[in-house]
Motif scaffolding. Structure first.
Motif, mmCIF file in Angstrom:
data_model
loop_
_atom_site.group_PDB
_atom_site.id
_atom_site.type_symbol
_atom_site.label_atom_id
_atom_site.label_comp_id
_atom_site.label_asym_id
_atom_site.label_seq_id
_atom_site.Cartn_x
_atom_site.Cartn_y
_atom_site.Cartn_z
ATOM 1 N N ILE A 57 -7.804 0.247 -4.127
ATOM 2 C CA ILE A 57 -8.472 1.470 -3.650
ATOM 3 C C ILE A 57 -7.592 2.181 -2.634
ATOM 4 C CG2 ILE A 57 -10.414 2.318 -2.268
ATOM 5 C CD1 ILE A 57 -12.105 0.111 -3.680
ATOM 6 N N GLN A 58 -6.981 1.425 -1.721
ATOM 7 C CA GLN A 58 -6.114 2.029 -0.715
ATOM 8 C C GLN A 58 -4.892 2.678 -1.363
ATOM 9 O OE1 GLN A 58 -5.317 -0.895 2.301
ATOM 10 N NE2 GLN A 58 -7.482 -1.085 2.820
ATOM 11 N N ILE A 59 -4.326 2.041 -2.376
ATOM 12 C CA ILE A 59 -3.185 2.630 -3.077
ATOM 13 C C ILE A 59 -3.610 3.912 -3.779
ATOM 14 C CG2 ILE A 59 -1.620 2.308 -5.039
ATOM 15 C CD1 ILE A 59 -1.419 -0.648 -4.188
ATOM 16 N N ILE A 109 0.833 -1.203 0.000
ATOM 17 C CA ILE A 109 0.000 0.000 0.000
ATOM 18 C C ILE A 109 0.869 1.254 0.000
ATOM 19 C CG2 ILE A 109 -1.664 1.340 1.350
ATOM 20 C CD1 ILE A 109 -2.858 -1.411 2.166
ATOM 21 N N LEU A 110 1.934 1.229 0.741
ATOM 22 C CA LEU A 110 2.808 2.400 0.820
ATOM 23 C C LEU A 110 3.798 2.461 -0.335
ATOM 24 C CD1 LEU A 110 3.768 4.906 2.289
ATOM 25 C CD2 LEU A 110 5.299 3.447 3.602
ATOM 26 N N TYR A 111 4.463 1.364 -0.612
ATOM 27 C CA TYR A 111 5.549 1.364 -1.592
ATOM 28 C C TYR A 111 5.128 0.876 -2.969
ATOM 29 C CZ TYR A 111 8.587 2.245 2.353
ATOM 30 O OH TYR A 111 9.183 2.807 3.442
ATOM 31 N N GLN A 112 3.867 0.497 -3.117
ATOM 32 C CA GLN A 112 3.321 -0.014 -4.368
ATOM 33 C C GLN A 112 4.158 -1.200 -4.836
ATOM 34 O OE1 GLN A 112 2.421 3.413 -6.848
ATOM 35 N NE2 GLN A 112 2.159 4.567 -4.973
ATOM 36 N N PHE A 113 4.694 -1.180 -6.036
ATOM 37 C CA PHE A 113 5.417 -2.346 -6.539
ATOM 38 C C PHE A 113 6.931 -2.188 -6.404
ATOM 39 C CE2 PHE A 113 6.703 -5.460 -9.863
ATOM 40 C CZ PHE A 113 6.076 -6.561 -9.320
ATOM 41 N N ASN A 114 7.381 -1.362 -5.486
ATOM 42 C CA ASN A 114 8.817 -1.199 -5.252
ATOM 43 C C ASN A 114 9.272 -2.321 -4.317
ATOM 44 O OD1 ASN A 114 11.424 -0.443 -4.695
ATOM 45 N ND2 ASN A 114 10.924 1.708 -4.343
ATOM 46 N N LEU A 156 -4.516 2.291 8.817
ATOM 47 C CA LEU A 156 -5.330 2.484 7.614
ATOM 48 C C LEU A 156 -6.071 1.215 7.226
ATOM 49 C CD1 LEU A 156 -3.164 4.507 5.056
ATOM 50 C CD2 LEU A 156 -5.275 5.227 6.131
ATOM 51 N N ILE A 157 -5.376 0.121 7.291
ATOM 52 C CA ILE A 157 -5.963 -1.153 6.870
ATOM 53 C C ILE A 157 -7.047 -1.596 7.852
ATOM 54 C CG2 ILE A 157 -5.461 -3.627 6.639
ATOM 55 C CD1 ILE A 157 -2.844 -2.758 5.327
ATOM 56 N N ASN A 158 -6.844 -1.309 9.115
ATOM 57 C CA ASN A 158 -7.797 -1.777 10.121
ATOM 58 C C ASN A 158 -9.007 -0.869 10.284
ATOM 59 O OD1 ASN A 158 -6.317 -4.061 10.720
ATOM 60 N ND2 ASN A 158 -5.042 -2.980 12.186
ATOM 61 N N LYS A 168 -2.129 7.660 -3.045
ATOM 62 C CA LYS A 168 -1.579 8.554 -4.060
ATOM 63 C C LYS A 168 -2.277 9.906 -4.020
ATOM 64 C CE LYS A 168 -0.179 5.202 -7.564
ATOM 65 N NZ LYS A 168 -0.497 4.719 -8.911
ATOM 66 N N GLN A 169 -3.581 9.885 -3.917
ATOM 67 C CA GLN A 169 -4.343 11.127 -3.928
ATOM 68 C C GLN A 169 -3.988 12.004 -2.738
ATOM 69 O OE1 GLN A 169 -8.371 9.717 -4.126
ATOM 70 N NE2 GLN A 169 -8.361 9.554 -6.343
ATOM 71 N N GLN A 170 -3.763 11.409 -1.616
ATOM 72 C CA GLN A 170 -3.456 12.180 -0.411
ATOM 73 C C GLN A 170 -1.979 12.550 -0.317
ATOM 74 O OE1 GLN A 170 -4.886 9.964 2.949
ATOM 75 N NE2 GLN A 170 -6.847 9.575 1.984
ATOM 76 N N ASN A 171 -1.181 11.955 -1.193
ATOM 77 C CA ASN A 171 0.257 12.220 -1.227
ATOM 78 C C ASN A 171 0.896 11.992 0.141
ATOM 79 O OD1 ASN A 171 2.689 12.821 -2.360
ATOM 80 N ND2 ASN A 171 2.429 15.023 -2.265
ATOM 81 N N LEU A 172 0.548 10.879 0.759
ATOM 82 C CA LEU A 172 1.039 10.588 2.097
ATOM 83 C C LEU A 172 2.527 10.265 2.133
ATOM 84 C CD1 LEU A 172 -1.923 8.542 3.557
ATOM 85 C CD2 LEU A 172 -1.296 10.900 4.021
ATOM 86 N N GLN A 173 3.072 9.828 1.007
ATOM 87 C CA GLN A 173 4.495 9.519 1.015
ATOM 88 C C GLN A 173 5.314 10.743 1.410
ATOM 89 O OE1 GLN A 173 5.134 7.832 -2.857
ATOM 90 N NE2 GLN A 173 4.813 5.770 -2.101
ATOM 91 N N TYR A 174 4.886 11.913 0.944
ATOM 92 C CA TYR A 174 5.584 13.144 1.298
ATOM 93 C C TYR A 174 5.536 13.380 2.802
ATOM 94 C CZ TYR A 174 6.633 18.098 1.656
ATOM 95 O OH TYR A 174 7.180 19.290 2.025
#
Length: 90
Positions: free
Chosen positions: A58-60, A20-25, A87-89, A64-70
């Motif tokens: 949907i969570q991914i 969810i956080l790192y996607q396919f990295n 988030l998941i819970n 992305k939309q919330q730009n939480l990685q930043y």
């Protein structure tokens, strides 16, 4: 050489949350959370269990939309992990 890895429930949970956080990295996921699991095993798990999971997609998308990685810059891996688990819970 047998590269098969029998995933534990805990490893699957961690992997799901990390996707969810790192996607396919997968390299980042491996280095930060699951260093004992090969990239090939992670790729297989992703396509077997996660790739077609609508909830995770949907969570991914929301992430992305919330730009939480930043927002995670400068935070410890444990803080990031705890946030993702919450988030998941929800």
């Amino acid at each position: 050489m047998n590269n098969y890895h029998k995933w534990t429930k805990n490893e699957e949970d961690i992997f799901r949350e990390a996707i969810i956080l790192y996607q396919f990295n997968l390299e980042a996921i491996q280095s930060k959370f699951l260093p004992h699991i090969s990239l090939k095993s992670m790729k297989n798990k992703y396509y077997q269990r996660i790739h077609n999971n609508a909830d995770i997609k949907i969570q991914i998308k929301n992430l992305k939309q919330q730009n939480l990685q930043y927002q995670f810059e400068g935070r410890s891996e444990q803080e990031v992990y705890n946030y993702i688990r919450n988030l998941i819970n929800e």
